[in-house]
Design a protein around this motif. Structure first.
Motif, PDB file in Angstrom:
ATOM      1  N   ASP A  91       7.917  16.909 -19.139  1.00 47.67           N
ATOM      2  CA  ASP A  91       6.335  16.973 -18.941  1.00 47.67           C
ATOM      3  C   ASP A  91       5.458  17.551 -20.114  1.00 47.67           C
ATOM      4  O   ASP A  91       4.454  17.784 -19.640  1.00 47.67           O
ATOM      5  CB  ASP A  91       6.459  18.094 -17.837  1.00 47.67           C
ATOM      6  N   SER A 149       3.617  20.861 -17.216  1.00 49.98           N
ATOM      7  CA  SER A 149       2.581  20.267 -16.743  1.00 49.98           C
ATOM      8  C   SER A 149       1.295  20.829 -16.145  1.00 49.98           C
ATOM      9  O   SER A 149       0.294  20.576 -16.053  1.00 49.98           O
ATOM     10  CB  SER A 149       3.042  19.321 -15.768  1.00 49.98           C
ATOM     11  N   PRO A 199       8.039   7.320 -24.588  1.00 44.17           N
ATOM     12  CA  PRO A 199       7.255   7.872 -23.351  1.00 44.17           C
ATOM     13  C   PRO A 199       8.564   8.600 -22.539  1.00 44.17           C
ATOM     14  O   PRO A 199       9.548   7.913 -22.341  1.00 44.17           O
ATOM     15  CB  PRO A 199       6.635   6.866 -22.524  1.00 44.17           C
ATOM     16  N   SER A 205       2.942  17.451 -23.141  1.00 48.16           N
ATOM     17  CA  SER A 205       1.906  16.356 -23.389  1.00 48.16           C
ATOM     18  C   SER A 205       1.808  16.519 -24.826  1.00 48.16           C
ATOM     19  O   SER A 205       2.317  17.276 -25.631  1.00 48.16           O
ATOM     20  CB  SER A 205       0.509  16.424 -22.512  1.00 48.16           C
ATOM     21  N   ASP A 206       1.105  15.318 -25.490  1.00 48.58           N
ATOM     22  CA  ASP A 206       0.606  15.406 -26.855  1.00 48.58           C
ATOM     23  C   ASP A 206      -0.356  16.617 -27.166  1.00 48.58           C
ATOM     24  O   ASP A 206      -0.264  17.299 -28.151  1.00 48.58           O
ATOM     25  CB  ASP A 206      -0.299  14.220 -27.262  1.00 48.58           C
ATOM     26  N   GLU A 207      -1.350  17.076 -26.220  1.00 51.33           N
ATOM     27  CA  GLU A 207      -1.828  18.343 -26.517  1.00 51.33           C
ATOM     28  C   GLU A 207      -1.185  19.514 -26.880  1.00 51.33           C
ATOM     29  O   GLU A 207      -1.476  20.303 -27.422  1.00 51.33           O
ATOM     30  CB  GLU A 207      -2.975  18.506 -25.471  1.00 51.33           C
ATOM     31  N   HIS A 208      -0.131  19.569 -25.763  1.00 52.18           N
ATOM     32  CA  HIS A 208       0.819  20.783 -26.039  1.00 52.18           C
ATOM     33  C   HIS A 208       1.321  20.625 -27.382  1.00 52.18           C
ATOM     34  O   HIS A 208       1.434  21.692 -28.060  1.00 52.18           O
ATOM     35  CB  HIS A 208       1.992  20.942 -24.990  1.00 52.18           C
TER      36      HIS A 208
END
Length: 743
Positions: free
Chosen positions: A680, A724, A712, A682-685
């Motif tokens: 879960d 998430s 993915p 993400s790219d931002e994390h």
């Protein structure tokens, strides 16, 4: 003249066939010359054979001729005898014609004789005719004195006299004179009505009379049977039916008896149609019916002919009257007690040894051959009415229980505890006892009613859990406005969790079938929602106490060393001690959810208020701090009973590995392992983590993000999300002038 061959073509055909057969035989015998020597022998044999046949033919023809001769002689003799009979009949006819005048004189004499006989009959009955009114008075006196048999004998004599006179008039075609006779005998109608009235009064009191003195009742039955025989005789003759016939008193007997049975006892006043009044009424019916049927079986049966089937008739009459009476009662707006009484009485008591199955009535009384006292449709309709009444009562009771429970939450006292120290309240016991009692009571009637009550109980319990959850939400809102209210908010939330667990464990015991203990899905979902809401409110309390501490990280002070995580551990430990007042399944759940919350808040603080490392030493210091904090928190939850495999703090250790990696060129491989374990993310994390390192070039960042795009991840089933729910701040794009290049 025609030739013999033309007259007898069959003979010619037979001769030709014979010649052909002879030629065929001769050609077969004499086909060789030496065989001709035996020709004489064959000729003699055939000659003898022909002679024998001709002899038999002559004998047969002779016998036929003799038979024909004898027949002709008999016909001639019969013709002579017939001629003699015809002559005798003619002589007799002439003799009768000569005597016709004498026969007319005899006819007049016959008429005179018939008139003489009739006048003699009239003279004989004149004294009876003249004494008719005197007999009327005597019969009336006998009736007043209840000498019914004597009165009926004289009444039959008068009716016989009247009917004979009317019959004679009917045969002679003197219809006009019948009115005079009927007028003269008009008193018979009044006497018949007076006798009938007494008979029906006796039949109406038959149950009482056969107990004390059955003579009157037996007398009434004898009179009724006499009249029935007279009716049958007159109907069979079918020549003349006197007025008032057939009387049909036997049919009237059964009608009066049935009207007596269905009299006043099958009417209940409106005010007694509920509660104790209805119970007394049904008890009285039960007692009276058994008593009266015993009288019919033991006494009345002996007083009537066997073909009356009086016991079967009375049983069927009582049964039908009861059926109609119960339907009449059911038209009232009965309460649940009244509906239960009727169902129990009709389906259980009625067939029990206390009523129609009484030893004194068996085996002669058998209501199983009759229609059900209540039809299956009526039973189902009544059961549904009863379920609705019980449902309203259960709802009201549960609502009061909920109101009491809600008030208990705001008391200045902790909830009560059981012998093991677990918080609880009386709510589960009250609710389950109420539902179980209603199900058990319904089992006394029918399985279908028990199943209906069980289904209703589950529906009401599900609805109750929804209202309880709403009340819990309302309590949480009031607590948010003032955390001092309720004073023991957490303790009561823990009691709610224990109560919910107790309800969940007890629901299966409600099922009527001990072999089927499965909890319906919708009810289990309601229990789960209740547990989830209480758990959520507890975690919100924990979060409120942890947030001030989480706001202090990451910071330079925290990085250099502080008691921040130690303080967090104290808060967690305090809540864990409170959690010890719930039973183990819920305690383990609270620990796991608390640990997830702590891990989530720790990672959220680290990612949302990111701190960029300015040097390798600072990065090492950050890794050390992350290791100490994660280890301290992990050891705390392990000591509280939560296994490492159940903890989400492992994500902090994995994140630390990304920050501690010395060669940034290897980040793509490490990140691939990280996102595989935590899909879960993400790219931002990941981008934020790379920023925290402070040493990642644009090329490495591009390679890492490109690798993530090529791989993915799909969340596996049962995965508990960690990242998430963490939103990281969006990086601000650099401001660009028009037609200029971005810095």
């Amino acid at each position: 003249a025609s030739s013999p061959d033309e007259e007898w073509p069959e003979a010619e055909k037979a001769e030709k066939l014979a010649r052909g057969a002879a030629l065929k035989w001769a050609s077969g015998v004499f086909y060789r010359p030496e065989k001709l020597e035996g020709l004489g022998h064959y000729r003699r044999r055939e000659t003898q054979r022909n002679n024998s046949i001709q002899s038999r033919l002559k004998s047969t023809v002779q016998s036929y001729l003799e038979g024909v001769g004898a027949g002709l002689e008999q016909l001639q003799s019969a013709a002579q005898e017939v001629q003699g009979v015809c002559q005798d009949l003619g002589a007799a006819r002439w003799a009768l014609l000569d005597s016709a005048d004498h026969f007319q004189g005899l006819q007049q004499m016959r008429k005179l004789m018939e008139e003489h006989v009739q006048l003699a009959s009239v003279v004989q009955v004149l004294p009876q005719i003249f004494s008719v009114h005197e007999v009327f008075s005597h019969i009336m006196q006998l009736l007043h004195g209840q000498h019914l048999l004597e009165a009926h004998v004289e009444l039959m004599m008068l009716e016989q006299l009247r009917d004979d006179i009317l019959s004679q008039l009917h045969l002679r075609g003197l219809s006009s004179a019948q009115a005079t006779v009927l007028s003269y005998f008009s008193g018979l109608q009044d006497l018949n009505e007076s006798l009938a009235k007494q008979l029906w009064d006796i039949v109406g009191s038959s149950l009482r009379l056969v107990r004390k003195d059955p003579v009157l009742f037996v007398t009434a039955v004898r009179i009724i049977e006499r009249e029935e025989k007279i009716d049958d005789t007159l109907l069979l003759e079918a020549t003349f039916l006197p007025p008032g016939r057939p009387k049909g008193w036997r049919q009237k007997f059964f009608q009066v008896l049935q009207d007596t049975i269905t009299g006043g006892r099958f009417h209940v006043p409106r005010m007694d149609a509920e509660g104790p009044g209805l119970a007394k009424h049904l008890a009285a019916l039960q007692k009276d019916l058994v008593s009266e049927l015993r009288v019919v079986k033991d006494l009345m049966v002996q007083c009537v002919p066997a073909h009356y089937n009086i016991l079967s008739v009375c049983t069927a009459t009582y049964h039908q009257a009861l059926s109609s009476h119960l339907q009449e009662i059911l038209r009232e707006d009965l309460d649940k007690q009244g509906l239960f009484l009727l169902l129990e009485w009709a389906l259980r008591v009625y067939h029990s040894p206390e009523m129609m199955g009484h030893p004194d009535l068996l085996p002669e009384v058998d209501v199983s051959v009759l229609d059900p006292l209540m039809s299956s449709e009526l039973v189902d309709q009544t059961e549904k009415r009863y379920v609705m009444k019980v449902k309203a009562s259960v709802f009201e009771w549960m609502q009061r229980t909920l109101e009491v429970e809600f008030k208990e939450w705001f008391r200045e006292e902790e909830p009560e505890t059981d012998h093991q120290g677990f918080f609880q309240s009386a709510l589960p016991a009250i609710v389950m006892q109420m539902l179980n009692e209603n199900i058990q009571v319904a089992s006394l009637i029918t399985d279908s009613l028990q199943q209906k009550i069980y289904n209703m109980a589950l529906e009401e319990l599900e609805a109750f859990l929804g209202r309880l959850r709403d009340a819990l939400v309302q309590c949480g809102k009031e607590h948010q406005q003032d955390r001092a209210v309720p004073k023991y908010y957490i303790s009561h939330l823990l009691a709610v969790l224990n109560n919910n667990l107790a309800l969940s464990n007890s629901v299966s015991s409600l099922h009527p079938d001990t072999a089927c203990r499965e909890v319906p899905g919708s009810l289990q979902a309601a229990l789960d929602r209740m547990q989830k809401k209480a758990t959520q409110l507890l975690l919100e309390e924990l979060l409120l106490d942890l947030q001030p501490l989480c706001l202090q990280l990451p910071s330079r002070k925290w990085l250099s060393g502080s008691q921040l995580v130690g303080n967090m551990c104290e808060v967690i430990d305090k809540y864990a001690k409170d959690f010890s007042h719930v039973r183990k399944p819920v305690f383990t759940l609270l620990l796991a959810e608390s640990e997830l919350l702590v891990a989530n808040q720790y990672l959220r603080a680290l990612l949302q208020r990111k701190m960029v490392c300015k040097s390798r030493e600072e990065r090492g210091q950050l890794c050390h701090r992350l290791l100490q904090d994660a280890t301290q928190l992990r050891e705390l939850f392990c000591s509280l009973g939560l296994d490492r495999g159940q903890q989400s703090l492992e994500a902090v250790f994995a994140l630390r590995e990304l920050i501690c990696l010395k060669d940034p060129a290897l980040l793509s491989l490490e990140v691939l392992g990280f996102i595989t374990k935590y899909p879960d993310v993400s790219d931002e994390h990941i981008s934020t983590l790379l920023d925290i390192r402070g040493d990642v070039s644009k090329e490495v960042r591009h390679v890492v993000l490109e690798m993530m795009a090529q791989h993915p991840q799909v969340l596996p089933e049962g995965y508990r999300p960690i990242f998430s729910t963490i939103l990281v701040p969006v990086q601000e794009l650099p401001f660009c002038l028009r037609k200029g290049k971005c810095a």
